[in-house]
Design an enzyme around this catalytic site. Structure first.
Site, PDB file in Angstrom:
ATOM      1  N   ASP A  83     -10.070 -36.201  40.108  1.00 43.65           N
ATOM      2  CA  ASP A  83     -10.030 -35.348  39.160  1.00 43.65           C
ATOM      3  C   ASP A  83      -8.588 -34.686  39.251  1.00 43.65           C
ATOM      4  O   ASP A  83      -8.715 -33.949  40.398  1.00 43.65           O
ATOM      5  CB  ASP A  83     -11.293 -34.706  38.963  1.00 43.65           C
ATOM      6  N   ASP A  95      -6.071 -32.191  32.314  1.00 45.80           N
ATOM      7  CA  ASP A  95      -7.501 -32.306  33.075  1.00 45.80           C
ATOM      8  C   ASP A  95      -8.039 -33.818  33.032  1.00 45.80           C
ATOM      9  O   ASP A  95      -8.248 -34.010  31.792  1.00 45.80           O
ATOM     10  CB  ASP A  95      -8.481 -31.374  32.546  1.00 45.80           C
ATOM     11  N   HIS A 155     -15.142 -29.230  28.034  1.00 51.41           N
ATOM     12  CA  HIS A 155     -14.971 -27.874  27.876  1.00 51.41           C
ATOM     13  C   HIS A 155     -13.337 -27.565  27.318  1.00 51.41           C
ATOM     14  O   HIS A 155     -12.409 -28.540  27.267  1.00 51.41           O
ATOM     15  CB  HIS A 155     -14.699 -27.048  29.360  1.00 51.41           C
ATOM     16  N   HIS A 163     -11.563 -23.497  32.060  1.00 51.77           N
ATOM     17  CA  HIS A 163     -13.071 -23.880  31.389  1.00 51.77           C
ATOM     18  C   HIS A 163     -13.147 -22.551  30.637  1.00 51.77           C
ATOM     19  O   HIS A 163     -13.014 -21.390  30.769  1.00 51.77           O
ATOM     20  CB  HIS A 163     -14.224 -23.674  32.383  1.00 51.77           C
ATOM     21  N   GLU A 188     -15.692 -35.116  29.521  1.00 54.45           N
ATOM     22  CA  GLU A 188     -15.921 -35.834  30.827  1.00 54.45           C
ATOM     23  C   GLU A 188     -17.155 -36.123  31.212  1.00 54.45           C
ATOM     24  O   GLU A 188     -17.882 -35.584  31.577  1.00 54.45           O
ATOM     25  CB  GLU A 188     -15.138 -34.938  31.941  1.00 54.45           C
ATOM     26  N   GLU A 281     -12.487 -38.802  32.166  1.00 50.94           N
ATOM     27  CA  GLU A 281     -11.970 -37.569  31.621  1.00 50.94           C
ATOM     28  C   GLU A 281     -10.435 -37.668  30.978  1.00 50.94           C
ATOM     29  O   GLU A 281      -9.778 -38.168  31.653  1.00 50.94           O
ATOM     30  CB  GLU A 281     -11.942 -36.289  32.716  1.00 50.94           C
TER      31      GLU A 281
HETATM   32 MN    MN Z   1     -11.428 -32.666  35.456  1.00 45.92          MN
HETATM   33 MN    MN Z   2     -12.524 -30.788  33.085  1.00 47.95          MN
END
Ligand code: MN
Ligand code: MN
Length: 296
Positions: A83, A95, A155, A163, A188, A281
């Site tokens: 990630d 992200d 998010h 976030h 995600e 994601e």
């Molecule tokens: Mn992530």
């Molecule tokens: Mn994320």
């Protein structure tokens, strides 16, 4: 550069780092070596990590990043969630995550979160209810025989923010919330063979600035100053800053800052022992009739 251009640039770098990470991991022995190389690549491309590269293994769903002493090595009994987060001038536009199956036996659960992500992305546009996206994610993952992780969510992203609203759930929830034009959101899905619920583990290496406190500890003040300047409210790894300090004094000061709620910690999040979790994601910009995937 316009704000949106910075988000898009960050997204592009995150995407390149994600692809580069495959090569880096294949050539690395330890997690520490891989994490440091991926983070260095992000900087080389003109971005900064928006959070430490997460390399969570098997039942760890998120927030595992190696610490400075880590000896963890890549092995053929591991399913790894890579990630990656990138910001440009604070704009967190990247992200993105994928799952790497080193066992050769878990391709099915890898596909479950990937398909859930694709199905979710195809629904994104202005006015769509986030709970409808959550429903689609749950149904896709359950149709493959796995459980969505219900206490992890997608998010919104913002400047110096990893976030923020809206929350994109991985199941349908009661709350009614619609997507707005121009929102930068990360979706995600996580699929699990365990309970579909993560709990905080004891290991932690990731922290973020929460509030200022007065302290007479000189090292604690120096640490806080450094964090405020370099990361603001973005998560950082202890290994990023500990090198510049005397280890004993650093650890004492860091613990003080955590105990006084000046820093918050992000412990590793795990499903039950023996389970396997996969994640996929992407980050998108919400548009009138669809979305632009900026980490593609
Ligand atoms: Mn992530
Ligand atoms: Mn994320």
């Amino acid at each position: 550069m316009e704000e949106e251009e910075k988000y898009i640039k960050a997204g592009k770098i995150a995407s390149k780092a994600r692809e580069k990470s495959r090569e880096i991991i294949s050539k690395s022995t330890t997690y520490l070596e891989a994490a440091e190389k991926i983070e260095a690549y992000i900087e080389k491309e003109g971005g900064k990590p928006a959070f430490p590269v997460n390399l969570s293994v098997n039942n760890e769903a998120a927030h595992y990043t190696p610490n400075q002493e880590s000896k963890r090595e890549f092995k053929n009994d591991q399913v790894i969630k890579i990630d990656i987060g990138v910001h440009v001038d604070g704009y967190v536009g990247g992200d993105t995550a994928y799952t790497l199956d080193l066992t050769g036996e878990n391709e099915d659960i890898v596909k479950a979160s990937e398909e859930a992500l694709q199905n979710a992305l195809s629904m994104v546009k202005v006015g769509v209810e986030t709970r409808e996206i959550g429903k689609e994610i749950r149904e896709t993952i359950e149709s493959k025989g796995y459980k969505p992780v219900r206490n992890l969510t997608g998010h919104g992203l913002g400047r110096w923010k990893t976030h923020m609203p809206p929350t994109i759930p991985n199941i349908e929830i009661d709350k009614k919330e619609k997507l707005d034009e121009g929102q930068i959101i990360a979706i995600e899905p996580f699929a699990s063979t365990g309970k579909g619920m993560v709990k905080r583990g004891t290991y932690e290496e990731i922290y973020a600035y929460e509030r200022k406190i007065g302290t007479r500890n000189r090292v604690a003040r120096k640490i806080l100053e450094h964090i405020e300047k370099e990361y603001k409210t973005l998560p950082f790894a202890k290994r990023w800053i500990s090198k510049d300090f005397n280890q004993l004094k650093f650890n004492f000061a860091l613990n003080q800052l955590i105990q006084q709620d000046s820093l918050i910690s992000y412990p590793v999040l795990k499903d039950v022992a023996g389970s396997i979790v996969s994640q996929a994601e992407q980050t998108v910009i919400v548009e009138k009739d669809g979305c632009k995937v900026i980490t593609e």
